[in-house]
Scaffold this motif. Structure first.
Motif, PDB file in Angstrom:
ATOM      1  N   THR A  48      80.138  28.459  56.849  1.00 44.85           N
ATOM      2  CA  THR A  48      78.707  28.752  56.926  1.00 44.85           C
ATOM      3  C   THR A  48      78.476  30.076  57.626  1.00 44.85           C
ATOM      4  O   THR A  48      79.000  30.312  58.719  1.00 44.85           O
ATOM      5  CB  THR A  48      77.967  27.631  57.703  1.00 44.85           C
ATOM      6  N   PRO A  90      71.966  32.315  58.520  1.00 43.85           N
ATOM      7  CA  PRO A  90      70.990  32.736  57.498  1.00 43.85           C
ATOM      8  C   PRO A  90      70.534  34.187  57.612  1.00 43.85           C
ATOM      9  O   PRO A  90      70.307  34.844  56.595  1.00 43.85           O
ATOM     10  CB  PRO A  90      69.816  31.777  57.712  1.00 43.85           C
ATOM     11  N   HIS A  95      73.576  37.296  56.282  1.00 45.55           N
ATOM     12  CA  HIS A  95      74.199  37.408  54.955  1.00 45.55           C
ATOM     13  C   HIS A  95      74.668  38.832  54.666  1.00 45.55           C
ATOM     14  O   HIS A  95      75.813  39.044  54.241  1.00 45.55           O
ATOM     15  CB  HIS A  95      73.236  36.965  53.862  1.00 45.55           C
ATOM     16  N   ASP A 101      76.303  31.162  48.758  1.00 43.01           N
ATOM     17  CA  ASP A 101      75.112  30.497  48.231  1.00 43.01           C
ATOM     18  C   ASP A 101      73.975  30.867  49.185  1.00 43.01           C
ATOM     19  O   ASP A 101      73.885  30.347  50.292  1.00 43.01           O
ATOM     20  CB  ASP A 101      75.317  28.987  48.193  1.00 43.01           C
ATOM     21  N   LYS A 102      73.132  31.807  48.792  1.00 40.20           N
ATOM     22  CA  LYS A 102      72.071  32.305  49.666  1.00 40.20           C
ATOM     23  C   LYS A 102      71.064  31.229  50.054  1.00 40.20           C
ATOM     24  O   LYS A 102      70.437  31.316  51.097  1.00 40.20           O
ATOM     25  CB  LYS A 102      71.343  33.474  49.007  1.00 40.20           C
ATOM     26  N   HIS A 103      70.917  30.203  49.241  1.00 42.23           N
ATOM     27  CA  HIS A 103      69.947  29.142  49.537  1.00 42.23           C
ATOM     28  C   HIS A 103      70.403  28.243  50.683  1.00 42.23           C
ATOM     29  O   HIS A 103      69.573  27.722  51.430  1.00 42.23           O
ATOM     30  CB  HIS A 103      69.672  28.300  48.285  1.00 42.23           C
ATOM     31  N   THR A 104      71.704  28.061  50.819  1.00 46.00           N
ATOM     32  CA  THR A 104      72.216  27.155  51.848  1.00 46.00           C
ATOM     33  C   THR A 104      73.006  27.870  52.944  1.00 46.00           C
ATOM     34  O   THR A 104      73.391  27.248  53.924  1.00 46.00           O
ATOM     35  CB  THR A 104      73.148  26.097  51.220  1.00 46.00           C
ATOM     36  N   SER A 105      73.266  29.157  52.761  1.00 47.22           N
ATOM     37  CA  SER A 105      74.117  29.965  53.658  1.00 47.22           C
ATOM     38  C   SER A 105      75.554  29.468  53.681  1.00 47.22           C
ATOM     39  O   SER A 105      76.315  29.766  54.597  1.00 47.22           O
ATOM     40  CB  SER A 105      73.538  30.021  55.076  1.00 47.22           C
ATOM     41  N   GLN A 106      75.949  28.719  52.673  1.00 52.63           N
ATOM     42  CA  GLN A 106      77.325  28.238  52.567  1.00 52.63           C
ATOM     43  C   GLN A 106      78.184  29.287  51.875  1.00 52.63           C
ATOM     44  O   GLN A 106      77.763  29.928  50.909  1.00 52.63           O
ATOM     45  CB  GLN A 106      77.382  26.935  51.764  1.00 52.63           C
TER      46      GLN A 106
END
Length: 104
Positions: A9, A12, A15, A46-51
Motif C-alpha cells: 500500500t 493516497p 502516488h 490501483d489509484k482507487h485503493t492505493s494498492q
C-alpha cells in the motif's frame, strides 16, 4: 523461474512520489536485484485503493531471500518509508499472493 506476486500500500497522497522514486531507481539497486536473481519485475498501482500489485520472477528462493539484508536494499527501504506502509524495520508491509492460474 519462480513467479511471485504481492500487494503493498502506498499512501493516497504519495502516488506521484512513489512513481517518481521508481522512475529514478538507483542503478546500484537494479544491479543488486539482478544479482539476486530478479527479472521481469513490475509494480502496478490501483489509484482507487492505493494498492500496489507487484510481480517478479526470481531464479531461486534462497538467493532471493538474501536480497532483504543487503545494504542497498536497506537503504532503499528507508528511502521509501515516507511514501508507503512499512514495518518498524522500514520493510514494506507486503502480502504474497498465491498463483491460481498461469498461461504461457
Amino acid at each position: 523461474m519462480i513467479r511471485k506476486a504481492f500487494v503493498m500500500t502506498v499512501y493516497p497522497d504519495k502516488h506521484e512520489e512513489y512513481e517518481k522514486r521508481h522512475n529514478d531507481i538507483w542503478p546500484e539497486m537494479v544491479e543488486e536485484l539482478r544479482k539476486h536473481g530478479a527479472s521481469n519485475y513490475s509494480i502496478f498501482l490501483d489509484k482507487h485503493t492505493s494498492q500496489l500489485f507487484g510481480y517478479i520472477e526470481v531464479a531461486d528462493e534462497e538467493t532471493w531471500r538474501k536480497m532483504d539484508s543487503t545494504e542497498i536494499n536497506q537503504k532503499w527501504w528507508a528511502f521509501m518509508e515516507p511514501v508507503m506502509e512499512t514495518h518498524s524495520d522500514n520493510s514494506p508491509v507486503s502480502r504474497g499472493l498465491k498463483e491460481v492460474f498461469h498461461m504461457d
